[in-house]
Write a protein that holds these residues in place. Structure first.
Motif, short mmCIF file in Angstrom:
data_model
loop_
_atom_site.label_atom_id
_atom_site.label_comp_id
_atom_site.label_asym_id
_atom_site.label_seq_id
_atom_site.Cartn_x
_atom_site.Cartn_y
_atom_site.Cartn_z
N PRO A 88 0.82 -1.22 0.00
CA PRO A 88 0.00 0.00 0.00
C PRO A 88 0.86 1.26 0.00
O PRO A 88 2.06 1.22 0.30
N ASN A 89 0.21 2.37 -0.32
CA ASN A 89 0.91 3.66 -0.29
C ASN A 89 1.50 3.88 1.10
O ASN A 89 0.86 3.59 2.11
N GLY A 90 2.72 4.40 1.12
CA GLY A 90 3.37 4.72 2.39
C GLY A 90 4.04 3.55 3.08
O GLY A 90 4.51 3.69 4.20
N SER A 91 4.11 2.40 2.43
CA SER A 91 4.69 1.22 3.08
C SER A 91 6.21 1.11 2.89
O SER A 91 6.83 0.22 3.47
N GLY A 92 6.82 1.98 2.08
CA GLY A 92 8.26 1.96 1.91
C GLY A 92 8.76 1.28 0.65
O GLY A 92 9.94 0.99 0.53
N LYS A 93 7.87 1.01 -0.29
CA LYS A 93 8.27 0.34 -1.54
C LYS A 93 9.37 1.11 -2.26
O LYS A 93 10.40 0.54 -2.64
N SER A 94 9.18 2.39 -2.44
CA SER A 94 10.16 3.20 -3.15
C SER A 94 11.47 3.30 -2.36
O SER A 94 12.54 3.41 -2.95
N ASN A 95 11.38 3.24 -1.03
CA ASN A 95 12.59 3.30 -0.22
C ASN A 95 13.46 2.07 -0.41
O ASN A 95 14.68 2.15 -0.28
N VAL A 96 12.86 0.92 -0.72
CA VAL A 96 13.65 -0.28 -0.99
C VAL A 96 14.43 -0.08 -2.29
O VAL A 96 15.64 -0.34 -2.34
N ALA A 97 13.77 0.41 -3.33
CA ALA A 97 14.45 0.69 -4.60
C ALA A 97 15.53 1.76 -4.39
O ALA A 97 16.65 1.62 -4.92
N ASP A 98 15.22 2.79 -3.62
CA ASP A 98 16.21 3.84 -3.33
C ASP A 98 17.43 3.25 -2.61
O ASP A 98 18.56 3.65 -2.87
N ALA A 99 17.20 2.32 -1.69
CA ALA A 99 18.31 1.72 -0.94
C ALA A 99 19.25 0.98 -1.88
O ALA A 99 20.48 1.07 -1.74
#
Length: 181
Positions: free
Chosen positions: A32-43
């Protein structure tokens, strides 16, 4: 060769250490939105040597550190480790390890550090190592949110560049450019 494990600590929304295990093949992060999906790719992009804060949806380098919350203090350092399975020798015959651990660390207000199998390396060496296996900030091996639309709407020249990078030609162009410099 495949990315087997991602370990994240103190990076963006990940105040507590997390470990993501991946199987061979294409990996997709959903939630869901806000769960950190993009942060995994950013990492992953950050650990692969990205120096551009805008690639990481940040304004300055320290923005990748957990910023704190009402119940937790901000992180004073962060670390992302990418653990690759190299049983098939995908990193080449000169690298005789069954596992390759690529780690990036950052201390708030300080300098970062790059490690390969716990040995400090220069950013240039890390970027070249990862480019040889098709992973890196400009290699298009990580497609973040919104990039699919951008690729579909891009000009033919831009799509050609993307296909060349995906085919592994970019590393040769970068080496040629470095040699010319």
């Amino acid at each position: 060769m495949h990315l087997r494990t991602i370990r994240i600590r103190g990076f963006k929304a990940f105040a507590d250490p997390i470990e993501l295990k991946l199987e061979p093949g294409v990996a997709v992060v959903v939630g869901p939105n806000g769960s950190g999906k993009s942060n995994v790719a950013d990492a992953i992009v950050w650990a692969a040597g990205s120096l551009t804060p805008s690639e990481l949806r940040a304004e300055k380098p320290d923005d990748v550190l957990f910023g704190g919350s009402s119940t937790r203090a901000a992180a004073d350092h962060c670390e992302v480790e990418l653990l690759f399975d190299n049983e098939d020798g995908g990193f080449g015959p000169e690298i005789d390890f069954s596992e390759i651990a690529v780690t990036r660390r950052l201390v708030r207000g300080g300098e970062g550090q790059y490690l390969v199998n716990k040995a400090a390396v220069r950013l240039t060496d890390l970027v070249e190592l990862l480019a040889d296996v098709g992973l890196g900030g400009s290699m298009h091996s990580i497609v973040s949110q919104g990039k699919v639309d951008a690729v579909l709407a891009s000009r033919p020249e831009d799509r050609r560049h993307l296909v060349e990078e995906a085919a592994g030609l970019g590393k040769f162009k970068r080496r040629k450019h470095r040699a010319e410099l």
